[in-house]
Design a protein around this motif. Structure first.
Motif, PDB file in Angstrom:
ATOM      1  N   GLU A 167     -11.129  22.521  -6.284  1.00 24.66           N
ATOM      2  CA  GLU A 167     -11.538  22.566  -7.689  1.00 24.66           C
ATOM      3  C   GLU A 167     -10.724  21.958  -8.661  1.00 24.66           C
ATOM      4  N   VAL A 168     -11.147  21.287  -9.291  1.00 20.78           N
ATOM      5  CA  VAL A 168      -9.975  20.657 -10.561  1.00 20.78           C
ATOM      6  C   VAL A 168      -9.960  21.388 -11.773  1.00 20.78           C
ATOM      7  N   SER A 169      -8.845  21.229 -12.539  1.00 21.78           N
ATOM      8  CA  SER A 169      -8.512  22.131 -13.784  1.00 21.78           C
ATOM      9  C   SER A 169      -9.580  21.884 -14.941  1.00 21.78           C
ATOM     10  N   ASP A 170      -9.705  22.593 -15.945  1.00 19.10           N
ATOM     11  CA  ASP A 170     -10.553  22.115 -16.954  1.00 19.10           C
ATOM     12  C   ASP A 170      -9.779  20.769 -17.688  1.00 19.10           C
ATOM     13  N   LEU A 171      -8.532  20.730 -17.614  1.00 18.36           N
ATOM     14  CA  LEU A 171      -7.717  19.712 -18.192  1.00 18.36           C
ATOM     15  C   LEU A 171      -8.291  18.418 -17.590  1.00 18.36           C
ATOM     16  N   ASP A 172      -8.208  18.233 -16.082  1.00 16.28           N
ATOM     17  CA  ASP A 172      -8.612  17.421 -15.591  1.00 16.28           C
ATOM     18  C   ASP A 172     -10.226  16.931 -15.704  1.00 16.28           C
ATOM     19  N   LYS A 173     -11.072  17.844 -15.710  1.00 20.61           N
ATOM     20  CA  LYS A 173     -12.302  17.643 -16.024  1.00 20.61           C
ATOM     21  C   LYS A 173     -12.603  17.042 -17.214  1.00 20.61           C
ATOM     22  N   ASN A 174     -11.976  17.782 -18.315  1.00 23.88           N
ATOM     23  CA  ASN A 174     -12.283  17.113 -19.699  1.00 23.88           C
ATOM     24  C   ASN A 174     -11.657  15.712 -19.668  1.00 23.88           C
ATOM     25  N   SER A 175     -10.598  15.380 -18.988  1.00 23.58           N
ATOM     26  CA  SER A 175     -10.174  13.973 -19.072  1.00 23.58           C
ATOM     27  C   SER A 175     -10.809  12.919 -18.154  1.00 23.58           C
ATOM     28  N   GLY A 176     -11.483  13.398 -17.147  1.00 22.36           N
ATOM     29  CA  GLY A 176     -12.061  12.430 -16.241  1.00 22.36           C
ATOM     30  C   GLY A 176     -11.401  11.945 -15.003  1.00 22.36           C
ATOM     31  N   PHE A 177      -9.942  12.500 -14.933  1.00 27.77           N
ATOM     32  CA  PHE A 177      -8.982  12.158 -13.889  1.00 27.77           C
ATOM     33  C   PHE A 177      -8.081  13.078 -13.576  1.00 27.77           C
ATOM     34  N   ILE A 178      -7.329  13.088 -12.752  1.00 26.40           N
ATOM     35  CA  ILE A 178      -6.285  14.048 -12.303  1.00 26.40           C
ATOM     36  C   ILE A 178      -5.188  13.766 -12.651  1.00 26.40           C
ATOM     37  N   HIS A 179      -4.359  14.685 -13.412  1.00 27.31           N
ATOM     38  CA  HIS A 179      -3.090  14.481 -14.127  1.00 27.31           C
ATOM     39  C   HIS A 179      -2.006  14.759 -12.876  1.00 27.31           C
ATOM     40  N   LEU A 180      -1.124  13.698 -12.563  1.00 19.80           N
ATOM     41  CA  LEU A 180      -0.237  13.763 -11.628  1.00 19.80           C
ATOM     42  C   LEU A 180       1.407  13.465 -12.130  1.00 19.80           C
ATOM     43  N   SER A 181       2.197  13.731 -11.403  1.00 21.05           N
ATOM     44  CA  SER A 181       3.552  13.509 -11.975  1.00 21.05           C
ATOM     45  C   SER A 181       4.534  12.997 -10.856  1.00 21.05           C
ATOM     46  N   THR A 182       5.341  12.059 -11.153  1.00 15.95           N
ATOM     47  CA  THR A 182       6.422  11.699 -10.206  1.00 15.95           C
ATOM     48  C   THR A 182       7.402  12.821 -10.328  1.00 15.95           C
ATOM     49  N   VAL A 183       8.266  12.595  -9.268  1.00  9.53           N
ATOM     50  CA  VAL A 183       9.496  13.595  -9.274  1.00  9.53           C
ATOM     51  C   VAL A 183      10.299  13.744 -10.477  1.00  9.53           C
ATOM     52  N   PRO A 184      10.553  12.614 -11.313  1.00  8.98           N
ATOM     53  CA  PRO A 184      11.539  13.134 -12.521  1.00  8.98           C
ATOM     54  C   PRO A 184      10.601  13.591 -13.660  1.00  8.98           C
ATOM     55  N   GLN A 185       9.263  13.633 -13.480  1.00  4.84           N
ATOM     56  CA  GLN A 185       8.315  14.143 -14.474  1.00  4.84           C
ATOM     57  C   GLN A 185       7.868  15.552 -14.052  1.00  4.84           C
ATOM     58  N   VAL A 186       8.081  15.942 -12.875  1.00  7.70           N
ATOM     59  CA  VAL A 186       7.687  17.298 -12.323  1.00  7.70           C
ATOM     60  C   VAL A 186       8.190  18.396 -13.363  1.00  7.70           C
ATOM     61  N   LYS A 187       9.428  18.381 -13.803  1.00  8.81           N
ATOM     62  CA  LYS A 187      10.104  19.376 -14.508  1.00  8.81           C
ATOM     63  C   LYS A 187       9.650  19.522 -15.937  1.00  8.81           C
ATOM     64  N   GLY A 188       9.685  18.276 -16.532  1.00  8.79           N
ATOM     65  CA  GLY A 188       8.711  18.399 -17.784  1.00  8.79           C
ATOM     66  C   GLY A 188       7.479  18.889 -17.929  1.00  8.79           C
ATOM     67  N   THR A 189       6.585  18.411 -16.904  1.00 11.23           N
ATOM     68  CA  THR A 189       5.178  18.921 -16.858  1.00 11.23           C
ATOM     69  C   THR A 189       5.072  20.305 -16.768  1.00 11.23           C
ATOM     70  N   LEU A 190       5.952  21.002 -15.810  1.00 10.90           N
ATOM     71  CA  LEU A 190       6.129  22.350 -15.657  1.00 10.90           C
ATOM     72  C   LEU A 190       6.649  23.090 -17.034  1.00 10.90           C
ATOM     73  N   LYS A 191       7.471  22.553 -17.710  1.00 10.14           N
ATOM     74  CA  LYS A 191       7.962  22.973 -18.856  1.00 10.14           C
ATOM     75  C   LYS A 191       7.010  23.014 -20.124  1.00 10.14           C
ATOM     76  N   HIS A 192       6.201  21.823 -20.165  1.00  9.39           N
ATOM     77  CA  HIS A 192       5.361  21.749 -21.087  1.00  9.39           C
ATOM     78  C   HIS A 192       3.603  22.557 -20.943  1.00  9.39           C
ATOM     79  N   PHE A 193       3.554  22.396 -19.653  1.00  5.07           N
ATOM     80  CA  PHE A 193       2.274  23.029 -19.440  1.00  5.07           C
ATOM     81  C   PHE A 193       2.053  24.239 -18.496  1.00  5.07           C
ATOM     82  N   PHE A 194       3.140  24.393 -18.035  1.00  5.93           N
ATOM     83  CA  PHE A 194       3.173  25.692 -17.062  1.00  5.93           C
ATOM     84  C   PHE A 194       4.413  26.764 -17.320  1.00  5.93           C
ATOM     85  N   GLY A 195       5.066  26.514 -18.632  1.00  4.83           N
ATOM     86  CA  GLY A 195       6.117  27.366 -19.013  1.00  4.83           C
ATOM     87  C   GLY A 195       5.982  29.062 -18.892  1.00  4.83           C
TER      88      GLY A 195
END
Length: 140
Positions: free
Chosen positions: A33-61
């Motif tokens: 099941e994909v997130s509402d963000l992914d459904k609304n965007s029409g794609f699956i949001h992913l991160s590279t290793v250097p982006q994981v910490k920022g994604t966690l901070k901004h969206f999963f803090g």
């Protein structure tokens, strides 16, 4: 994009820990099941290793638990578009480069995921400490 795609081995999907995902990849369905963000965007949001910490901070803090899904890059590369994050969603993310977005009909499951790991953190702490123990698992 900040790194050459020829150097990428894996990209990552962060999933809210309140959902239940089997840790055994062979037990995964063909499509999670994909997130509402992914459904609304029409794609699956992913991160590279250097982006994981920022994604966690901004969206999963405020989350205390997340799943990190490791996805081999080469098999999905033809369905990846590298796109700039929208600053109006989470503010400026300078230095993180373009983000991988998976355009494959919102399908992410056992055929795309190589490994899954659960990360937890204390309520008012950052994700940095939780990820310190994952450096051998977070592979470029």
């Amino acid at each position: 994009m900040s790194e050459s795609t020829s150097q990428l081995t894996y990209i990552y999907k962060i999933v809210d820990g309140s959902v239940t995902i089997p840790l055994d990849v062979s037990s995964l369905p063909d499509a999670l099941e994909v997130s509402d963000l992914d459904k609304n965007s029409g794609f699956i949001h992913l991160s590279t290793v250097p982006q994981v910490k920022g994604t966690l901070k901004h969206f999963f803090g405020t989350h205390e638990r997340v799943y990190l899904l490791r996805i081999p890059f080469e098999p999905v590369e033809s369905n990846i578009k590298w796109e700039d994050p929208k600053a109006e969603v989470c503010g400026n993310r300078d230095g993180e480069g373009m983000f991988p977005h998976l355009y494959n009909g919102l399908r992410l499951g056992k055929n795309e995921i190589d490994a899954i790991r659960v990360f937890t953190k204390e309520k008012d702490s950052s994700w940095d400490k939780a990820l310190d123990d994952a450096q051998d698992w977070l592979i470029y």
